[in-house]
Design a protein around this motif. Structure first.
Motif, PDB file in Angstrom:
ATOM      1  N   VAL A 135       0.843  -1.204   0.000  1.00 43.33           N
ATOM      2  CA  VAL A 135       0.000   0.000   0.000  1.00 43.33           C
ATOM      3  C   VAL A 135       0.878   1.256   0.000  1.00 43.33           C
ATOM      4  O   VAL A 135       0.666   2.197  -0.777  1.00 43.33           O
ATOM      5  N   LEU A 136       1.896   1.260   0.849  1.00 46.15           N
ATOM      6  CA  LEU A 136       2.764   2.447   0.940  1.00 46.15           C
ATOM      7  C   LEU A 136       3.564   2.628  -0.343  1.00 46.15           C
ATOM      8  O   LEU A 136       3.806   3.752  -0.788  1.00 46.15           O
ATOM      9  N   ARG A 137       3.922   1.514  -0.965  1.00 47.24           N
ATOM     10  CA  ARG A 137       4.636   1.603  -2.246  1.00 47.24           C
ATOM     11  C   ARG A 137       3.720   2.235  -3.291  1.00 47.24           C
ATOM     12  O   ARG A 137       4.117   3.114  -4.046  1.00 47.24           O
ATOM     13  N   GLU A 138       2.464   1.789  -3.307  1.00 45.05           N
ATOM     14  CA  GLU A 138       1.529   2.355  -4.295  1.00 45.05           C
ATOM     15  C   GLU A 138       1.337   3.854  -4.051  1.00 45.05           C
ATOM     16  O   GLU A 138       1.362   4.658  -4.986  1.00 45.05           O
ATOM     17  N   LEU A 139       1.151   4.228  -2.784  1.00 48.77           N
ATOM     18  CA  LEU A 139       0.960   5.661  -2.477  1.00 48.77           C
ATOM     19  C   LEU A 139       2.191   6.469  -2.882  1.00 48.77           C
ATOM     20  O   LEU A 139       2.081   7.584  -3.395  1.00 48.77           O
ATOM     21  N   THR A 140       3.360   5.889  -2.673  1.00 52.30           N
ATOM     22  CA  THR A 140       4.602   6.580  -3.047  1.00 52.30           C
ATOM     23  C   THR A 140       4.689   6.732  -4.563  1.00 52.30           C
ATOM     24  O   THR A 140       4.952   7.824  -5.080  1.00 52.30           O
ATOM     25  N   LEU A 141       4.439   5.628  -5.278  1.00 47.78           N
ATOM     26  CA  LEU A 141       4.526   5.685  -6.740  1.00 47.78           C
ATOM     27  C   LEU A 141       3.517   6.680  -7.314  1.00 47.78           C
ATOM     28  O   LEU A 141       3.769   7.304  -8.337  1.00 47.78           O
ATOM     29  N   ARG A 142       2.398   6.828  -6.631  1.00 42.58           N
ATOM     30  CA  ARG A 142       1.368   7.749  -7.128  1.00 42.58           C
ATOM     31  C   ARG A 142       1.540   9.161  -6.581  1.00 42.58           C
ATOM     32  O   ARG A 142       0.733  10.033  -6.857  1.00 42.58           O
ATOM     33  N   GLY A 143       2.604   9.369  -5.777  1.00 40.08           N
ATOM     34  CA  GLY A 143       2.868  10.696  -5.220  1.00 40.08           C
ATOM     35  C   GLY A 143       1.780  11.135  -4.264  1.00 40.08           C
ATOM     36  O   GLY A 143       1.453  12.319  -4.189  1.00 40.08           O
ATOM     37  N   ARG A 144       1.213  10.187  -3.513  1.00 43.85           N
ATOM     38  CA  ARG A 144       0.072  10.513  -2.660  1.00 43.85           C
ATOM     39  C   ARG A 144       0.268  10.028  -1.227  1.00 43.85           C
ATOM     40  O   ARG A 144      -0.674   9.547  -0.590  1.00 43.85           O
ATOM     41  N   VAL A 145       1.484  10.134  -0.728  1.00 51.90           N
ATOM     42  CA  VAL A 145       1.745   9.668   0.640  1.00 51.90           C
ATOM     43  C   VAL A 145       1.207  10.706   1.634  1.00 51.90           C
ATOM     44  O   VAL A 145       1.526  11.886   1.531  1.00 51.90           O
ATOM     45  N   PRO A 146       0.373  10.292   2.588  1.00 54.89           N
ATOM     46  CA  PRO A 146      -0.127  11.239   3.596  1.00 54.89           C
ATOM     47  C   PRO A 146       1.014  11.828   4.416  1.00 54.89           C
ATOM     48  O   PRO A 146       2.119  11.273   4.461  1.00 54.89           O
ATOM     49  N   SER A 147       0.728  12.934   5.086  1.00 56.98           N
ATOM     50  CA  SER A 147       1.753  13.531   5.941  1.00 56.98           C
ATOM     51  C   SER A 147       1.081  14.074   7.195  1.00 56.98           C
ATOM     52  O   SER A 147      -0.134  14.262   7.225  1.00 56.98           O
ATOM     53  N   GLY A 148       1.878  14.347   8.211  1.00 57.35           N
ATOM     54  CA  GLY A 148       1.314  14.911   9.439  1.00 57.35           C
ATOM     55  C   GLY A 148       2.111  14.480  10.646  1.00 57.35           C
ATOM     56  O   GLY A 148       3.000  13.625  10.552  1.00 57.35           O
ATOM     57  N   ALA A 149       1.805  15.102  11.785  1.00 58.38           N
ATOM     58  CA  ALA A 149       2.574  14.847  12.999  1.00 58.38           C
ATOM     59  C   ALA A 149       1.886  13.844  13.922  1.00 58.38           C
ATOM     60  O   ALA A 149       2.533  13.171  14.711  1.00 58.38           O
ATOM     61  N   THR A 150       0.546  13.761  13.822  1.00 60.47           N
ATOM     62  CA  THR A 150      -0.192  12.938  14.782  1.00 60.47           C
ATOM     63  C   THR A 150      -0.866  11.777  14.076  1.00 60.47           C
ATOM     64  O   THR A 150      -1.600  11.965  13.106  1.00 60.47           O
TER      65      THR A 150
ATOM     66  N   ILE B 120       1.776  -3.292  14.050  1.00 56.16           N
ATOM     67  CA  ILE B 120       2.557  -3.426  12.808  1.00 56.16           C
ATOM     68  C   ILE B 120       2.261  -2.290  11.826  1.00 56.16           C
ATOM     69  O   ILE B 120       3.159  -1.775  11.153  1.00 56.16           O
ATOM     70  N   ALA B 121       0.995  -1.865  11.746  1.00 55.35           N
ATOM     71  CA  ALA B 121       0.637  -0.818  10.775  1.00 55.35           C
ATOM     72  C   ALA B 121       1.385   0.465  11.104  1.00 55.35           C
ATOM     73  O   ALA B 121       1.983   1.102  10.231  1.00 55.35           O
ATOM     74  N   THR B 122       1.388   0.831  12.376  1.00 60.70           N
ATOM     75  CA  THR B 122       2.101   2.052  12.776  1.00 60.70           C
ATOM     76  C   THR B 122       3.587   1.943  12.462  1.00 60.70           C
ATOM     77  O   THR B 122       4.199   2.877  11.945  1.00 60.70           O
ATOM     78  N   ARG B 123       4.162   0.788  12.777  1.00 60.71           N
ATOM     79  CA  ARG B 123       5.607   0.651  12.538  1.00 60.71           C
ATOM     80  C   ARG B 123       5.931   0.832  11.057  1.00 60.71           C
ATOM     81  O   ARG B 123       6.898   1.499  10.699  1.00 60.71           O
TER      82      ARG B 123
ATOM     83  N   VAL C 252       6.723   7.386   6.453  1.00 60.48           N
ATOM     84  CA  VAL C 252       6.130   8.730   6.391  1.00 60.48           C
ATOM     85  C   VAL C 252       6.914   9.634   7.346  1.00 60.48           C
ATOM     86  O   VAL C 252       6.862   9.444   8.560  1.00 60.48           O
ATOM     87  N   PRO C 253       7.668  10.600   6.816  1.00 59.54           N
ATOM     88  CA  PRO C 253       8.453  11.440   7.712  1.00 59.54           C
ATOM     89  C   PRO C 253       7.569  12.401   8.506  1.00 59.54           C
ATOM     90  O   PRO C 253       6.464  12.728   8.075  1.00 59.54           O
ATOM     91  N   GLY C 254       8.048  12.817   9.651  1.00 59.75           N
ATOM     92  CA  GLY C 254       7.372  13.900  10.378  1.00 59.75           C
ATOM     93  C   GLY C 254       6.398  13.458  11.456  1.00 59.75           C
ATOM     94  O   GLY C 254       5.824  14.307  12.145  1.00 59.75           O
TER      95      GLY C 254
END
Ligand SMILES: C[S@@+](CC[C@H](N)C(=O)[O-])C[C@H]1O[C@@H](n2cnc3c(N)ncnc32)[C@H](O)[C@@H]1O
Length: 342
Positions: free
Chosen positions: A70-85, A95-98, A104-106
């Motif tokens: 899932v994260l690979r797909e979001l990255t390839l599509r330039g749609r990775v979420p961002s945020g601090a919380t 496992i999902a959080t890890r 996801v930086p930040g």
């Protein structure tokens, strides 16, 4: 957190080597998950810290591979979420959080929520080992606290209606929402219903290429469901541990079906772009049948090998992200320009 909210034993992660009893317990846990998904289990199935260790090394590891896809797909599509919380609801061993924190930086503050407080302890310890600077809270955020990213992983299928409403209320406050679930028909369709509920306030980042209603929830498509197949890492096929896991539990390691949806709070509309191929292409002699999803719905299209030789060779590879600008004439695909960055 009170000082009693902790383990009273010291665990040694290297001591996992499952015993015969452990394999039986894993089989039992699996039954419990399936029963919970079928609405047949009311109470928590977790019994001991050993349950979490076993789960984390096996079922959760497989779920981690789905998150990787899932994260690979979001990255390839330039749609990775961002945020601090970040909130992980029904976190289990976390496992999902890890996986998300690693890509996801930040992220600075994580809320781990589970009806089993022992699960949150395990998740906290596993997360803090690799990310000691993260602030970790073992309950949901208060009503006035912000939520940037809400995660739910392999939990939707087992929720009673009130619990699902609780989760949706948190999702409604988030800037981004990612659900990753089992790729079975009932769970995927339940996830489709969640997507419909959130659509008025959210755009879809993936897997859909549009934010219209799901074409597979249309009348007449009740037997269908949106799902994909992740590619397990090489170790799944080479290590004695995973061979034993497969033998003991009768699980085919090659098949890793999953369903997911990633959403972003409505802002600038995301232009609908491209076609996402669902499930696995059905390979026939010299042609393949592709379930093509776009804003107009889901339709079966035929790709002839002679029209797209290099692409055709990749169609039977598990985990291949098939996202493309597609032009069809009738049912026949005449152009397939990949948008998956390959
Ligand atoms: C199958 S496990 C998945 C755990 C983890 N999210 C993962 O992907 O590995 C489902 C988790 O949801 C939790 N859960 C089930 N119903 C819940 C509820 N009503 N509220 C909070 N957590 C719940 C269970 O205790 C369990 O830890």
């Amino acid at each position: 957190m009170s000082s009693t909210d902790n383990w009273d034993d010291e665990s040694d992660p290297d001591a996992l080597l499952p015993t015969a009893d452990d394999w039986l317990r894993l089989a039992e846990l699996r039954e419990s998950f399936l029963a919970a998904e079928g609405g047949r289990a009311a109470d928590s199935y977790w019994r001991s810290r050993r349950d979490f260790e076993l789960y984390d090394a096996t079922f959760a590891a497989r779920i981690g591979w789905k998150w990787d896809a899932v994260l690979r797909e979001l990255t390839l599509r330039g749609r990775v979420p961002s945020g601090a919380t970040l909130v992980d609801w029904g976190c289990g061993t976390g496992i999902a959080t890890r996986r998300v924190v690693a890509s996801v930086p930040g992220i600075q503050h994580v809320h781990l929520c589970d009806r089993s407080k022992q699960a949150t302890w395990f998740a906290r310890d596993a997360l803090a080992t690799h990310h000691p600077k993260l602030k970790i809270t073992l309950h949901a955020p208060a009503a006035d606290e912000p939520i940037d990213i809400l995660l739910a992983s392999h939990v939707v299928g087992e929720l009673a209606p009130e619990a699902l409403e609780e989760l949706l209320a948190l999702a409604a406050r988030a800037r981004f929402v990612i659900f990753v679930e089992a790729g079975s028909r009932p769970v995927s369709r339940a996830l489709g219903a969640v997507r419909e509920r959130l659509l008025p306030s959210f755009d879809v980042l993936a897997p859909c290429t549009h934010s219209a209603s799901c074409g597979l929830l249309a009348a007449g498509r009740e037997q269908d469901w949106c799902h994909f197949f992740a590619r397990p890492p090489a170790e799944a096929f080479t290590s004695a541990f995973w061979r034993r896991f497969s033998d003991e539990l009768g699980i085919d390691l090659r098949a890793l079906p999953y369903a997911f949806v990633a959403l972003a709070r409505r802002g600038e509309p995301l232009p609908p772009r491209g076609t996402r191929v669902l499930g696995r292409p059905r390979l026939l002699k010299g042609r393949a049948l592709l379930e093509c999803c776009d804003a107009s719905g889901v339709a079966t299209r035929t790709l002839f090998e002679r029209d797209a030789k290099p692409l055709f060779k990749r169609l039977d590879r598990s985990g291949e992200l098939l996202l493309a600008d597609v032009r069809s004439e009738g049912e026949r695909i005449v152009e397939f320009h990949s948008l998956a960055g390959d």
